[in-house]
Write an enzyme that holds these catalytic residues in place. Structure first.
Site, short mmCIF file in Angstrom:
data_model
loop_
_atom_site.label_atom_id
_atom_site.label_comp_id
_atom_site.label_asym_id
_atom_site.label_seq_id
_atom_site.Cartn_x
_atom_site.Cartn_y
_atom_site.Cartn_z
N ASP A 35 0.82 -1.21 0.00
CA ASP A 35 0.00 0.00 0.00
C ASP A 35 0.85 1.26 0.00
O ASP A 35 0.52 2.26 -0.63
CB ASP A 35 -0.89 0.04 1.25
CG ASP A 35 -1.99 -1.00 1.16
OD1 ASP A 35 -2.07 -1.68 0.11
OD2 ASP A 35 -2.75 -1.13 2.13
N ASP A 39 0.48 4.38 -2.38
CA ASP A 39 0.18 5.73 -1.86
C ASP A 39 1.20 6.74 -2.36
O ASP A 39 0.89 7.88 -2.66
CB ASP A 39 0.20 5.73 -0.32
CG ASP A 39 -0.94 4.91 0.24
OD1 ASP A 39 -1.86 4.59 -0.54
OD2 ASP A 39 -0.88 4.57 1.44
N LYS A 129 -26.17 -14.71 -7.60
CA LYS A 129 -27.07 -13.58 -7.83
C LYS A 129 -26.85 -12.58 -6.69
O LYS A 129 -27.32 -12.76 -5.57
CB LYS A 129 -28.52 -14.04 -7.87
CG LYS A 129 -29.47 -12.94 -8.27
CD LYS A 129 -30.84 -13.50 -8.59
CE LYS A 129 -31.74 -12.45 -9.21
NZ LYS A 129 -31.95 -11.27 -8.39
N CYS A 422 -31.35 -15.07 39.44
CA CYS A 422 -31.00 -15.14 40.87
C CYS A 422 -32.00 -14.39 41.76
O CYS A 422 -31.88 -14.43 42.98
CB CYS A 422 -29.60 -14.60 41.10
SG CYS A 422 -29.49 -12.82 40.85
N CYS A 449 -28.95 -6.70 36.46
CA CYS A 449 -29.15 -7.47 37.68
C CYS A 449 -28.05 -7.07 38.64
O CYS A 449 -26.87 -7.05 38.28
CB CYS A 449 -29.06 -8.96 37.35
SG CYS A 449 -28.60 -9.98 38.76
N CYS A 455 -25.08 -14.13 41.15
CA CYS A 455 -26.01 -14.54 40.09
C CYS A 455 -25.30 -15.55 39.20
O CYS A 455 -24.24 -15.25 38.64
CB CYS A 455 -26.45 -13.32 39.29
SG CYS A 455 -27.45 -13.74 37.85
S1 IVH Z 1 -28.48 -11.13 -15.54
C1 IVH Z 1 -31.23 -10.27 -18.96
N1 IVH Z 1 -26.85 -11.96 -13.65
O1 IVH Z 1 -30.96 -9.65 -10.74
C2 IVH Z 1 -30.35 -10.60 -17.83
N2 IVH Z 1 -28.59 -10.47 -13.06
O2 IVH Z 1 -33.71 -10.36 -11.32
C3 IVH Z 1 -30.45 -9.63 -16.73
N3 IVH Z 1 -28.60 -9.82 -10.70
O3 IVH Z 1 -31.73 -6.76 -12.55
C4 IVH Z 1 -29.65 -9.83 -15.54
N4 IVH Z 1 -26.82 -10.98 -10.11
O4 IVH Z 1 -29.87 -6.63 -10.81
C5 IVH Z 1 -27.91 -11.20 -13.95
N5 IVH Z 1 -25.30 -12.74 -12.09
C6 IVH Z 1 -26.37 -11.98 -12.39
C7 IVH Z 1 -27.03 -11.21 -11.42
C8 IVH Z 1 -28.15 -10.47 -11.80
C9 IVH Z 1 -27.77 -10.15 -9.69
C10 IVH Z 1 -29.78 -8.93 -10.57
C11 IVH Z 1 -29.82 -7.81 -11.57
C12 IVH Z 1 -31.10 -7.97 -12.31
C13 IVH Z 1 -31.91 -8.83 -11.39
C14 IVH Z 1 -32.89 -9.65 -12.17
#
Ligand code: IVH
Length: 790
Positions: A35, A39, A129, A422, A449, A455
């Site tokens: 770092d 920096d 997701k 207690c 307490c 206790c």
């Molecule tokens: S693909 C047409 N991949 O989920 C394809 N979406 O329910 C569109 N999301 O609006 C999205 N992880 O905000 C995709 N690996 C992922 C994702 C993802 C999160 C969210 C995204 C989207 C929503 C859809």
């Protein structure tokens, strides 16, 4: 080459090097430099740009945070709509999705005849997701030009200034081969650790914490003032691009984006069957709590772009992708009852007993209610229908009460007047804290307490704390054993641990000859701890490891700590009125006094008695002492004048009218108020006792420091490295800080001076490279003494 050209070349080189380091750090997750080096490069670039503002460009790494806040967000039309995903909540739905795709693709490849050919094989790209916000980021000629929210999918909001502040979003693409116009899409999210920290900060500043990382990310991103976004720990993870022909497959596209510096998920996996997708879901599901960010499911995408194109879309969802969501993290249930648990310091905490309910695949029947303030905030009553939320491995919480469903016989939740364990009395204490501007901030109320170690609940927790690794560090005394010791009444205080006999231990469940001997020798071996450990082990409310260290360093013995007035403790760094009060009331308690006396009798004694007095010296100015009496007219400046004039509290209290009048530039009214104050016996007594104790404890009023002059090292940054022999690091640091310097951990172009003790290593080398002055220990001490006596 003229010098302007040389400078602009140097600036370009620095930018490129910094971008390359950013790429290794954020995208490859493999930092290439420490770092401090980073920096140094960054401050060099900033300095050059400051000297030559005409050479600043928007894509410079120094230009992430823009100047003026916006009045409103501008609407942005998405060139290619931002769609959503179909959801599945059960395995069958996933299998149906795969079947539909296989059939459709089979048909399109002329394989509709079920008997004629093997089913089409489909590769899937599996991704987590992420639970954040969808964002589109556009690059033109490799430079970030726009970022927008998803909005309704067609129109979003321009959040370019905010997205530019996200450190892992490149302002400029790396490598080569990127198209002139590139749009990437992904999720902006807040990692769990950053979220915790942000909420801790919010609580400390008396602000409302965010309910979860998603809300925190959303709130941080939609800020008209990008400086606020910049201060929030946001990250970006790309999951796709609307730009065509980057590769043949989805995974290949992401890989190319990664080469250009765009962060993608490290959890991506290509599998060749839908069973592979299910295995991926199971695997991520198991590791979900350990992931550094929140996810609410996984996404499966058909990998071959050709197959994606032939499948196309249904309404607003692609037929080639599916989100397989984890079971809900929130459920509705009923609050059956509230029980109260007793902790180590006696705090009585409400715990909700719920009608058992499955939340995210786990049966939940208890939830924490934190304290009575939380009960009041939620407005919850027994019998209410409530929403419970479980986030990862966190204890479930009640997040909301459904008031419309409140039954007519709902009961109020009341704190007990007697301890449920207690039977001792429970007292309500108001926690207050003084904020920086000395305002009293309420930290809520705690019910305690008063039974202390009589206790069982408190005793058990106190023992667990006493033996823990950072306290007395007694190996082999686990919670189960402590529970047995308490319920069999073999131990009634921490001191009793040192009275345990071989026969007693042998009788405990799971002990035999060798294990009993080992435990006893571990206990005996803990008899001579460092003082700070012993203080910490006592479990004084609000005294954590750091405070215990300050107390040990400043006072040097348990005896002094026991004798200290709360006002004496206030003179120590980091100790405020509440902590000082907790400490003195802890030692005023007869029971605690007896435990400490017993420990001493049993030869449980700290080895490092003897103090260093640095901690006191760091803050002991007579002027500050005088100022705290709050005498009318005696604020900072007059307190300095009085300190300089009298040089001790005793001299001030011995002053007569003439003496007071001879203080330079002191008004008559102030002199009168002073005379009135010092003539009160009680005040004098109190002030003199305090001064006497402070001096006895090794504090010396630093009268020179009361002079009205700027600290000699103000604005400087010093670095200590190597082993110092005559001083501890801490002592050196305190002396430097007293003179106004900041002490930093690493050497950069901004470092004013480096103190190099024996066997100093890389920091010394760096200082020499940067031509920063270096002092050895003797020269350092000489310089300090000189400055201190100035
Ligand atoms: S693909 C047409 N991949 O989920 C394809 N979406 O329910 C569109 N999301 O609006 C999205 N992880 O905000 C995709 N690996 C992922 C994702 C993802 C999160 C969210 C995204 C989207 C929503 C859809």
């Amino acid at each position: 080459m003229n010098s302007k050209q040389t400078i602009s070349t140097r600036i370009a080189q620095l930018r490129q090097t910094i971008e390359a380091h950013d790429y290794s750090y954020y995208v490859l997750d493999a930092p290439t430099v420490p770092d401090s080096e980073y920096d140094r490069l960054f401050s060099q670039l900033r300095e050059l740009e400051q000297q030559h503002p005409e050479l600043i460009t928007a894509d410079s790494p120094t230009q992430r945070v823009s100047g003026q806040p916006l009045d409103t967000f501008i609407q942005v039309q998405h060139g290619v709509p931002m769609l959503s995903l179909g959801n599945a909540f059960a395995e069958e739905q996933v299998l149906e999705f795969a079947q539909r795709a296989e059939q459709a693709l089979g048909a399109s490849q002329g394989q509709s005849d079920l008997f004629s050919a093997a089913p089409v094989s489909i590769e899937y790209c599996c991704e987590p997701k992420l639970d954040g916000l969808a964002v589109s980021i556009s690059y033109e000629q490799g430079v970030l030009v726009r970022a927008a929210t998803r909005g309704d999918g067609q129109t979003g909001e321009d959040i370019t200034a905010n997205v530019r502040t996200i450190r892992n979003v490149p302002l400029k693409l790396q490598g080569e081969g990127w198209p002139e116009n590139l749009e990437v899409r992904g999720e902006v999210y807040m990692p769990k650790a950053g979220f915790e920290l942000l909420n801790q900060r919010a609580l400390a500043a008396d602000q409302k914490p965010f309910a979860n990382p998603r809300n925190a990310a959303a709130g941080s991103l939609r800020q008209l003032d990008a400086k606020i976004s910049a201060s929030r720990p946001l990250e970006f993870c790309c999951y796709g691009s609307s730009t065509e022909d980057l590769a043949q497959t989805h995974a290949g596209t992401l890989q190319r984006l990664r080469e250009w510096g765009i962060s993608i998920s490290p959890e991506l996996k290509v599998v060749n069957s839908i069973e592979g997708c299910l295995a991926y879901y199971a695997d991520i599901g198991q590791r979900r709590a350990q992931l550094p960010y929140d996810i609410d499911g996984v996404v499966f995408k058909i990998n071959a772009l050709e197959q994606q194109h032939s499948l196309g879309f249904r309404a607003r969802e692609p037929r080639w992708a599916l989100a397989y969501k984890f079971a809900a993290q929130e459920e509705i249930t009923e609050l059956l009852d509230v029980e109260f648990q007793v902790g180590r310091t006696g705090a009585v905490t409400p715990v909700a007993r719920l009608k058992p309910v499955h939340v995210g695949g786990v049966m939940v029947s208890n939830a924490t209610l934190h304290n009575m303030d939380e009960v009041a905030r939620l407005g919850v009553m027994i019998g209410d229908t409530v929403i419970v939320r479980r986030a990862g491995d966190v204890i479930p919480q009640i997040t909301q009460v459904l008031l419309a469903r409140r039954p007519s016989d709902a009961r109020a939740i009341e704190a007990p007047s007697q301890c449920p364990v207690c039977g001792s009395q429970v007292e309500r204490t108001q926690l207050v804290r003084r904020s920086k501007n000395k305002q009293v901030v309420s930290e809520g109320a705690v019910w305690r307490c008063m039974g202390r170690l009589s206790c069982q609940a408190q005793l058990q927790q106190a023992l667990i704390h006493f033996v823990s690794r950072r306290a007395m560090d007694i190996d082999g005394l686990g919670e189960k054993i402590i529970e047995q010791l308490v319920t069999r009444k073999l131990v009634a205080s921490p001191a009793d641990l040192y009275r345990l006999t071989y026969e007693q231990v042998l009788e405990l469940d799971g002990f035999a000859d060798v294990s009993a001997r080992n435990l006893l020798s571990a206990i005996a071996g803990s008899k001579q701890p460092r003082l700070a450990r012993l203080i910490f082990a006592l479990g004084i409310p609000d005294v954590g490891e750091e405070t215990a260290k300050v107390l040990a360093r400043a006072l040097g013995s348990m005896q002094r700590l026991q004798q200290a007035y709360p006002q004496t403790l206030l003179w120590l760094p980091e100790i405020g009125a509440e902590v000082a009060h907790e400490i003195t009331s802890f030692f005023a308690d007869n029971h605690n006094q007896s435990v400490i006396a017993q420990l001493a009798e049993l030869q449980v004694q700290a080895v490092d008695e003897g103090q260093t007095d640095v901690a006191f010296q760091a803050c002991a100015t007579l002027a500050g002492f005088i100022e705290q009496f709050n005498i009318s007219g005696v604020a900072h400046t007059n307190a300095l004048r009085l300190a300089q004039h009298f040089k001790s509290v005793a001299a001030l209290f011995a002053a007569d009218w003439l003496d007071l009048c001879s203080v330079e530039r002191l008004s008559k009214n102030t002199a009168l108020a002073l005379q009135d104050f010092i003539s009160q016996d009680e005040q004098r007594e109190h002030a003199l006792c305090l001064e006497q104790q402070l001096i006895e404890f090794g504090m010396h009023w630093n009268c020179q420091r009361t002079q009205m002059q700027a600290a000699p090292l103000a604005g400087q940054t010093w670095v200590l490295t190597g082993t110092l022999e005559q001083l501890t690091r801490e002592q050196a640091k305190v002396r430097l800080e007293q003179l106004g310097a900041k002490v930093a951990g690493s050497v950069s172009a901004k470092t004013s001076c480096v103190v190099a003790g024996a066997s100093a290593g890389s920091k010394l080398v760096r200082a020499q490279e940067l031509a920063i002055p270096v002092l050895d220990e003797a020269a350092f001490i000489e310089r300090m003494t000189q400055l201190e006596n100035r």
